[in-house]
Each structure stands twice: as C-alpha cells, then as structure tokens.
Design a protein around this motif. Structure first.
Motif, PDB file in Angstrom:
ATOM      1  N   ASP A  93       0.826  -1.213   0.000  1.00 19.55           N
ATOM      2  CA  ASP A  93       0.000   0.000   0.000  1.00 19.55           C
ATOM      3  C   ASP A  93       0.861   1.265   0.000  1.00 19.55           C
ATOM      4  O   ASP A  93       0.609   2.206   0.755  1.00 19.55           O
ATOM      5  CB  ASP A  93      -0.947  -0.003   1.197  1.00 19.55           C
ATOM      6  N   GLY A  94       1.892   1.275  -0.836  1.00 21.56           N
ATOM      7  CA  GLY A  94       2.745   2.449  -0.968  1.00 21.56           C
ATOM      8  C   GLY A  94       3.921   2.492  -0.024  1.00 21.56           C
ATOM      9  O   GLY A  94       4.730   3.421  -0.082  1.00 21.56           O
ATOM     10  N   VAL A  95       4.041   1.508   0.850  1.00 21.19           N
ATOM     11  CA  VAL A  95       5.136   1.462   1.821  1.00 21.19           C
ATOM     12  C   VAL A  95       6.097   0.335   1.436  1.00 21.19           C
ATOM     13  O   VAL A  95       5.673  -0.806   1.226  1.00 21.19           O
ATOM     14  CB  VAL A  95       4.605   1.221   3.246  1.00 21.19           C
ATOM     15  N   THR A  96       7.377   0.656   1.348  1.00 17.96           N
ATOM     16  CA  THR A  96       8.381  -0.361   1.038  1.00 17.96           C
ATOM     17  C   THR A  96       8.602  -1.255   2.255  1.00 17.96           C
ATOM     18  O   THR A  96       8.765  -0.755   3.380  1.00 17.96           O
ATOM     19  CB  THR A  96       9.708   0.294   0.636  1.00 17.96           C
ATOM     20  N   VAL A  97       8.599  -2.558   2.030  1.00 20.63           N
ATOM     21  CA  VAL A  97       8.866  -3.517   3.107  1.00 20.63           C
ATOM     22  C   VAL A  97       9.800  -4.593   2.583  1.00 20.63           C
ATOM     23  O   VAL A  97       9.904  -4.805   1.366  1.00 20.63           O
ATOM     24  CB  VAL A  97       7.565  -4.180   3.630  1.00 20.63           C
ATOM     25  N   ARG A  98      10.484  -5.275   3.487  1.00 26.74           N
ATOM     26  CA  ARG A  98      11.174  -6.500   3.129  1.00 26.74           C
ATOM     27  C   ARG A  98      10.392  -7.651   3.744  1.00 26.74           C
ATOM     28  O   ARG A  98      10.173  -7.688   4.952  1.00 26.74           O
ATOM     29  CB  ARG A  98      12.625  -6.510   3.616  1.00 26.74           C
ATOM     30  N   TYR A 149       9.740   2.729   6.973  1.00 25.82           N
ATOM     31  CA  TYR A 149       8.925   3.926   7.165  1.00 25.82           C
ATOM     32  C   TYR A 149       9.728   5.185   6.811  1.00 25.82           C
ATOM     33  O   TYR A 149      10.953   5.177   6.802  1.00 25.82           O
ATOM     34  CB  TYR A 149       8.409   3.997   8.603  1.00 25.82           C
ATOM     35  N   ARG A 150       9.009   6.261   6.524  1.00 24.51           N
ATOM     36  CA  ARG A 150       9.666   7.534   6.214  1.00 24.51           C
ATOM     37  C   ARG A 150      10.384   8.070   7.453  1.00 24.51           C
ATOM     38  O   ARG A 150       9.994   7.792   8.571  1.00 24.51           O
ATOM     39  CB  ARG A 150       8.630   8.551   5.720  1.00 24.51           C
ATOM     40  N   LYS A 151      11.424   8.866   7.215  1.00 27.16           N
ATOM     41  CA  LYS A 151      12.299   9.311   8.295  1.00 27.16           C
ATOM     42  C   LYS A 151      12.155  10.808   8.587  1.00 27.16           C
ATOM     43  O   LYS A 151      11.804  11.606   7.711  1.00 27.16           O
ATOM     44  CB  LYS A 151      13.765   9.025   7.936  1.00 27.16           C
ATOM     45  N   GLN A 156       7.646  14.532   9.387  1.00 31.25           N
ATOM     46  CA  GLN A 156       7.405  14.618  10.823  1.00 31.25           C
ATOM     47  C   GLN A 156       6.200  13.763  11.227  1.00 31.25           C
ATOM     48  O   GLN A 156       5.541  13.151  10.399  1.00 31.25           O
ATOM     49  CB  GLN A 156       7.177  16.083  11.230  1.00 31.25           C
ATOM     50  N   PHE A 157       5.945  13.746  12.533  1.00 30.80           N
ATOM     51  CA  PHE A 157       4.778  13.069  13.081  1.00 30.80           C
ATOM     52  C   PHE A 157       3.526  13.476  12.304  1.00 30.80           C
ATOM     53  O   PHE A 157       3.336  14.640  12.011  1.00 30.80           O
ATOM     54  CB  PHE A 157       4.615  13.463  14.555  1.00 30.80           C
ATOM     55  N   PRO A 158       2.681  12.505  11.929  1.00 32.45           N
ATOM     56  CA  PRO A 158       2.699  11.081  12.250  1.00 32.45           C
ATOM     57  C   PRO A 158       3.095  10.196  11.061  1.00 32.45           C
ATOM     58  O   PRO A 158       2.597   9.075  10.940  1.00 32.45           O
ATOM     59  CB  PRO A 158       1.246  10.821  12.624  1.00 32.45           C
ATOM     60  N   ALA A 159       3.963  10.686  10.162  1.00 34.52           N
ATOM     61  CA  ALA A 159       4.282   9.948   8.932  1.00 34.52           C
ATOM     62  C   ALA A 159       4.783   8.542   9.220  1.00 34.52           C
ATOM     63  O   ALA A 159       4.394   7.574   8.547  1.00 34.52           O
ATOM     64  CB  ALA A 159       5.331  10.719   8.130  1.00 34.52           C
ATOM     65  N   GLN A 160       5.648   8.391  10.225  1.00 34.97           N
ATOM     66  CA  GLN A 160       6.235   7.088  10.532  1.00 34.97           C
ATOM     67  C   GLN A 160       5.166   6.102  11.028  1.00 34.97           C
ATOM     68  O   GLN A 160       5.205   4.910  10.698  1.00 34.97           O
ATOM     69  CB  GLN A 160       7.339   7.241  11.584  1.00 34.97           C
ATOM     70  N   ILE A 161       4.219   6.616  11.797  1.00 30.59           N
ATOM     71  CA  ILE A 161       3.119   5.776  12.282  1.00 30.59           C
ATOM     72  C   ILE A 161       2.194   5.407  11.132  1.00 30.59           C
ATOM     73  O   ILE A 161       1.743   4.254  11.025  1.00 30.59           O
ATOM     74  CB  ILE A 161       2.351   6.511  13.401  1.00 30.59           C
ATOM     75  N   GLU A 162       1.909   6.352  10.271  1.00 27.27           N
ATOM     76  CA  GLU A 162       1.036   6.075   9.127  1.00 27.27           C
ATOM     77  C   GLU A 162       1.613   4.977   8.240  1.00 27.27           C
ATOM     78  O   GLU A 162       0.890   4.070   7.801  1.00 27.27           O
ATOM     79  CB  GLU A 162       0.821   7.357   8.326  1.00 27.27           C
ATOM     80  N   ALA A 167       1.400  -0.702   6.404  1.00 26.84           N
ATOM     81  CA  ALA A 167       2.023  -1.997   6.159  1.00 26.84           C
ATOM     82  C   ALA A 167       1.359  -3.083   6.993  1.00 26.84           C
ATOM     83  O   ALA A 167       1.116  -4.205   6.511  1.00 26.84           O
ATOM     84  CB  ALA A 167       3.516  -1.930   6.467  1.00 26.84           C
ATOM     85  N   THR A 168       1.052  -2.772   8.254  1.00 28.29           N
ATOM     86  CA  THR A 168       0.407  -3.749   9.129  1.00 28.29           C
ATOM     87  C   THR A 168      -0.997  -4.077   8.639  1.00 28.29           C
ATOM     88  O   THR A 168      -1.400  -5.249   8.592  1.00 28.29           O
ATOM     89  CB  THR A 168       0.350  -3.227  10.577  1.00 28.29           C
TER      90      THR A 168
END
Length: 410
Positions: A93-98, A149-151, A156-162, A167-168
């Motif tokens: 869903d737009g998030v890179t994962v391994r 996640y984005r850094k 900034q908050f809440p990008a990393q949580i989003e 991904a979850t």
C-alpha cells in the motif's frame, strides 16, 4: 626542537582523541565494558567522518543525509545458503517492506510478525537491520515484514506511524495471499521501532475491521515524550552526561525534528528540564496516573533521584505543541484504557535513559489485566540488541527471551 614540538603536539592530540573515542565513562555494572567502549568509539568516529564529509564534500545535502550515507547501502541477498528463509522487497500500500517467508512451511497458514526498526526515527533502514530480522524470521519460522517507514526530519509526526500502520493493515487484510494466519500476528521493534510497534498495537485494537494483534515484543521502547526526569533519565544523566549511546540531549534533538522538522533549541532546552508542558496539565489526575514514577521498582531508583516538580512549565509552548501531544498516537503510555492489549514481552536496559518508559508501560498493561513478561537487563545499554558486527551476551539473551515468548504466545 621545532619538529620535536610538533611530534609532542601530535601525540597529545592523538591521545586526547583516543580518550574521547575509546575511553568514555563506563559505570560499574555495565556488562562487557570493552565492547561498549569499542561500539561507542566506532559510533563517534562515524559521526566525525560524516561531519567532515558533510563540510568538505557534500553538496545540496544535510548533515543527516550525509550521516545516513555512512550506513551500508548494498542490498541483502534474497537467499542465503542453509537458510529456510527467502526475502524480497515489496510494496505494501505504498510502503516499502522487506518480506521474509519460510521456503518450506510446517503449517498451511503460519504466524507473522511486523517489525519496525530503531534509529531514532531518523537513521537506519531495512537493509541495515537485515541480519537481525532474518534471524528473527528464521528462529520463529514465520513470515516477517520489516517496514521501511519515512524518516525525520523530512517527514514529521505522524508519517512514521502512518507508514507502519499501512504496512500492518495490508498484511492483516491480505493475510491469505502470504499464507498467514491473521489471528496470529505479532508486532515488534527496538527503541523508536518499539515505540511504533506499541502505537500500532493500539491502533489495530481500535479498528473494528481488523483482527487484533496477538503478541507484541518490545525491545527498550520509548513510550512517552512528556517526562524527561524519570529515575532512569536522572540516572543516565548523572552517569554518562552527554557521552553515551542515547542521551538526554539526543532525545530532545530527535523529538524536535519529530515535531518541527528541525532542531529548535528553545524547545530542546525546555524538554530536557520538563518545562515543555503546562503546570496545569502536569497536575491533572490523568497525567499523574499514566506517568507514574511509583510504578518503578524501588531497587531501580538511584539514591540521588528527585521527583520532578509539577508546578513548572510553559503555557505558551504547551499551546504550541498541545495538539500533537494530545494525539493518541504520540504517547502510547498516555492511553487511559489499556485493556485488550496483546500479550506482551517488554525488555528494558539498566543503563538506558528511557528504561522507565518500558517499565511504566509494562506495569500499566499488567494493571489493565493483560499478560506481560517484563525483563530488565541490568547490565545493558540502549541499543544492545542491534550492533550489526559485534554481539553482546546480554543482547543475545534478550533476543532469545523475546523470541521464546513470541513462539509460545503466537
């Protein structure tokens, strides 16, 4: 005589540099001190080299970008000889994962884990963490998703949580595509990744369309940004000053970038003295119940500990940051109702300024009726679990304990 003088000066400079790099304060009781000195020395050298490169060679790049470039960049192998795990990089869903998957499966639908890496929300990546995450997938014999996640400070908050939540959610709603049992999914992370995992477990619980997270395995997580004068903060400030793996000042710097995308030195100073919130808020029953130093076992509180005052602070600054801090995703320790949270393994470190974040969260989870196994590794420092090229005995034990808990409860 002139040449001799330069030799003496050179020796003195090298001696001072060696002392700075490899002879930091090492308190009594810290396990494997020579390894700690080595790891901290290498970390300092990396920062120095990054700064030199930034000042001399970097163009159109921030210092943080340059520092990130000091991490290894090569893509880990998908297959490793003798391993039952295959990995590949995917888009959830737009998030890179391994994605790590068992090649030969013992179950038709296996458990899974979503892992968020540490690095202060600013550094590291899924490539750097491949050694650890592959090991976790291998030992648990499960599907594991490592989230890129984005850094900060760019996001900034809440990008990393989003990103972590996207991904979850993708894994939970597409579980059958990966031969995963959606009712047996864990979240995990270390340090800042532990913070993200904690928030994700709460967010999933609040979403009626998603199956609950079954287990959370949290390694020295940060759970709040209100109180920088906990017993563990006071202990580490006294023992390490500004010379440790994670310090008061570094946390304030990272927090500033998380909120504002830059180093706001006024904010950082207020954070370190616990004056970034309003006295009226500190005096509320909610604040005193959720951030409660009496939850810390007495034997872990240093003799010089002083309870922080609740009549100091800044109404002006609090109004500026209030909306972010009151967001339920910002400080998982501030959640009033912790009933229904996953079975939890929480590891804390004796020489870690955010040790008490994990302890208070563990104690409050227990009070809410959840199953919790909290272990404090007295001789450990922040970051002991992942050091890439050097292993610490206590860090190895911490990982084994966390994985054993996950295996039983998944």
């Amino acid at each position: 005589m002139g040449a001799y003088r330069y030799v003496i000066i050179g020796v003195l400079i090298l001696g001072a540099l060696s002392g700075y790099l490899f002879h930091p304060p090492v308190p009594k009781g810290l396990s494997e001190p020579w390894k700690y000195r080595l790891v901290l020395g290498v970390a300092k050298i990396t920062r120095v080299l990054a700064f030199v490169k930034y000042r001399i060679a970097s163009r159109n790049q921030t210092f943080i970008d340059t520092y990130r470039g000091m991490y290894r960049k090569h893509r880990p192998k998908e297959l490793i000889s003798g391993s039952n795990i295959r990995s590949k990089v995917m888009n959830f869903d737009g998030v890179t994962v391994r994605l790590y998957e068992p090649i030969e499966r013992k179950e038709e639908a296996t458990p899974a884990m979503v892992f968020m890496h540490g690095g202060g929300l600013a550094f590291a990546n899924i490539d750097v963490y491949d050694r650890l995450t592959r090991q976790m997938a291998e030992k648990l014999d499960i599907v594991l998703v490592s989230v890129e996640y984005r850094k900060i400070p760019e996001y900034q908050f809440p990008a990393q949580i989003e990103d972590s939540m996207k991904a979850t959610r993708y894994l939970l709603t597409h579980a059958s595509d990966f031969k995963v049992d959606a009712s047996r999914v864990a979240v995990s992370g270390d340090s800042a990744g532990g913070y993200l995992a904690t928030v994700i477990a709460q967010q999933v619980y609040d979403d009626p369309d998603l199956p609950n997270i079954k287990v959370q395995v949290l390694f020295y997580p940060g759970t709040q940004m209100y109180d920088f004068q906990t017993p563990s903060h006071q202990k580490c400030s006294a023992l390490f000053g500004n010379d440790g793996m994670l310090t008061h000042q570094t946390l304030a710097w990272l927090g500033s970038m998380y909120h504002f995308g830059k180093a706001d030195f006024e904010f950082m100073g207020q954070v370190m003295s616990n004056n970034h919130t309003a006295p009226s808020f500190k005096q509320t029953k909610r604040y005193q119940k959720n951030i409660n130093h009496s939850l810390i076992p007495k034997e872990l509180i240093p003799d010089f500990y002083q309870p922080p005052p609740n009549n100091t602070g800044s109404d002006v600054l609090w109004e500026k940051i209030r909306d972010v801090y009151m967001d339920p995703r910002h400080d998982p320790l501030m959640r009033d109702d912790l009933r229904g949270m996953p079975d939890s393994f929480i590891a804390t470190c004796g020489f870690d300024c955010i040790r008490d974040d994990g302890i208070m969260y563990a104690k409050r989870l227990e009070q809410a009726g959840n199953h919790v196994e909290w272990v404090n590794y007295n001789g450990c420092f922040h970051g002991v679990l992942w050091q890439g090229w050097i292993n610490f005995k206590n860090g190895k034990q911490m990982l084994e304990d966390g994985l054993a808990y996950a295996k039983i409860h998944l």
